[in-house]
Design an enzyme around this catalytic site. Structure first.
Site, short mmCIF file in Angstrom:
data_model
loop_
_atom_site.label_atom_id
_atom_site.label_comp_id
_atom_site.label_asym_id
_atom_site.label_seq_id
_atom_site.Cartn_x
_atom_site.Cartn_y
_atom_site.Cartn_z
N GLN A 10 33.58 40.85 30.30
CA GLN A 10 32.41 41.62 29.85
C GLN A 10 32.82 43.03 29.41
O GLN A 10 32.41 43.49 28.35
CB GLN A 10 31.38 41.72 31.00
CG GLN A 10 30.08 42.39 30.58
CD GLN A 10 29.15 42.73 31.73
OE1 GLN A 10 29.50 42.68 32.90
NE2 GLN A 10 27.94 43.13 31.37
N ASP A 50 48.62 35.43 32.22
CA ASP A 50 48.11 35.31 33.59
C ASP A 50 48.39 36.63 34.29
O ASP A 50 49.56 37.00 34.48
CB ASP A 50 48.83 34.14 34.29
CG ASP A 50 48.47 34.06 35.78
OD1 ASP A 50 48.84 33.07 36.41
OD2 ASP A 50 47.81 35.00 36.29
N TYR A 140 34.87 40.74 47.11
CA TYR A 140 35.09 41.57 45.91
C TYR A 140 35.15 43.06 46.30
O TYR A 140 36.07 43.78 45.92
CB TYR A 140 33.95 41.32 44.94
CG TYR A 140 33.93 42.17 43.70
CD1 TYR A 140 32.98 43.17 43.54
CD2 TYR A 140 34.84 41.97 42.67
CE1 TYR A 140 32.93 43.94 42.38
CE2 TYR A 140 34.80 42.73 41.51
CZ TYR A 140 33.85 43.72 41.38
OH TYR A 140 33.80 44.47 40.24
C1 VAH Z 1 29.31 42.39 40.07
N1 VAH Z 1 29.02 43.33 37.85
O1 VAH Z 1 28.12 42.16 40.05
C2 VAH Z 1 29.85 43.39 39.06
C3 VAH Z 1 29.82 44.78 39.59
C4 VAH Z 1 28.50 46.54 40.81
C5 VAH Z 1 28.51 45.13 40.32
O2 VAH Z 1 30.90 45.02 40.42
O3 VAH Z 1 30.04 41.88 40.88
#
Ligand code: VAH
Length: 310
Positions: A10, A50, A140
């Protein structure tokens, strides 16, 4: 020469186009694990790469005499909850590859994206400060918080010029986002135009920090062009533009499409969104490298609907 890793993503797609505009198509090498859309593939050199393969990256860096790398490849918050170890491997080993190339002086400058996902449930939610409690509760967020610690370590220990921004949720029309919790803020425009209605996977009052992609790209170019002495934060800078709820977003769409209907069916992503701040204090980015956002919700909705319906 510049290398973008994750150029089909994105942010990567628009960052590639902006950097090619600025530096010339042939000075920006785009790369990703798979090929991208036409605009990206037809505008300059592309390599299948990669991001976790150090030797493959090193080959490209030597072959094209790369001096600057934008590492935009990562697994985002929602998908990372489904594949924690794959997310950790991609998000961390890709970063180590680039930091080590810079430490070996094979590249001179690095951009690495962080996220408001580095904040957790006990971080102050309103106007979240640059330095505060950070106990991310998502795979994440943990990978981004760890990545920030490593960026600062490589800067302090090995003088690696790595620069980073904590992006809010990003809204864009040129590419679909992949696997994020803020993706509702993009899907809603597509559905408003194609079906006149949208079922949102977050609750109506879930306020999140958001930004239109043009602002995010501008900030990225700005921090990378800032004098090295002005980049005082070497973990990652808070960055802000707007904060809104799905309800407010629906209202801004109804100003253009009065019949647009929204309904709510929160799913597993609600827990992720609830762990994040609702607004961010980006005064340091403003002070250190003159950051200033330009798009609010009304302007974003106008841009999105115009470009998606043309
Ligand atoms: C997500 N678009 O939704 C990313 C971003 C703050 C959100 O890190 O994981």
């Amino acid at each position: 020469y510049i290398l973008i890793i994750g150029a089909c993503g994105q942010i990567g797609t628009e960052l590639t186009l902006a950097l090619r505009e600025k530096h010339g198509n042939d000075h920006v090498i785009a790369s990703d694990i798979r090929e991208g859309g036409e605009s990206l593939m037809n505008s300059g050199p592309f390599e299948i790469l990669d991001a976790t393969d150090y030797a493959a990256i090193e080959d490209i860096v030597m072959h094209y005499e790369i001096s600057e790398v934008y590492l935009m490849a990562a697994m985002l918050s929602a998908t990372a909850e489904k594949f924690p170890m794959r997310a950790w491997n991609l998000n961390m080993n890709s970063l180590f590859n680039i930091l080590n190339l810079a430490k070996e002086k094979k590249i001179e400058k690095v951009f690495w994206p962080s996220s408001i996902a580095v904040f957790g449930p006990n971080t102050p939610k309103e106007n979240t400060p640059q330095n505060t409690i950070m106990e991310p509760s998502t795979v994440y967020g943990i990978s981004k918080q760890s990545g920030e610690r490593w960026c600062e370590y490589y800067f302090n220990k090995f003088n690696v010029d790595v620069r980073s921004i904590r992006y809010p949720g990003l809204i864009s029309w040129k590419t679909m986002p992949g696997g994020g919790t803020t993706d509702y803020a993009v899907e809603i425009y597509h559905k408003a135009l194609s079906e006149g209605s949208y079922t949102c996977f977050l609750k109506e009052d879930t306020a999140l920090p958001m930004m239109f992609m043009d602002d995010a790209i501008q900030a990225t170019l700005q921090i990378m062009e800032a004098d090295i002495g002005n980049v005082k934060v070497r973990s990652s800078y808070n960055l802000a533009a707007m904060s809104f709820t799905p309800k407010q977003m629906a209202k801004s769409i109804q100003a253009h499409i009065p019949t647009f209907k929204i309904s709510y069916q929160p799913d597993f992503r609600q827990v992720i969104a609830d762990s994040w701040p609702s607004s961010i204090d980006d005064s340091l980015a403003k002070k250190d490298w003159e950051w200033q956002s330009r798009f609010d919700l009304e302007k974003t909705t106008k841009e999105m609907l115009e470009n998606l319906s043309s």
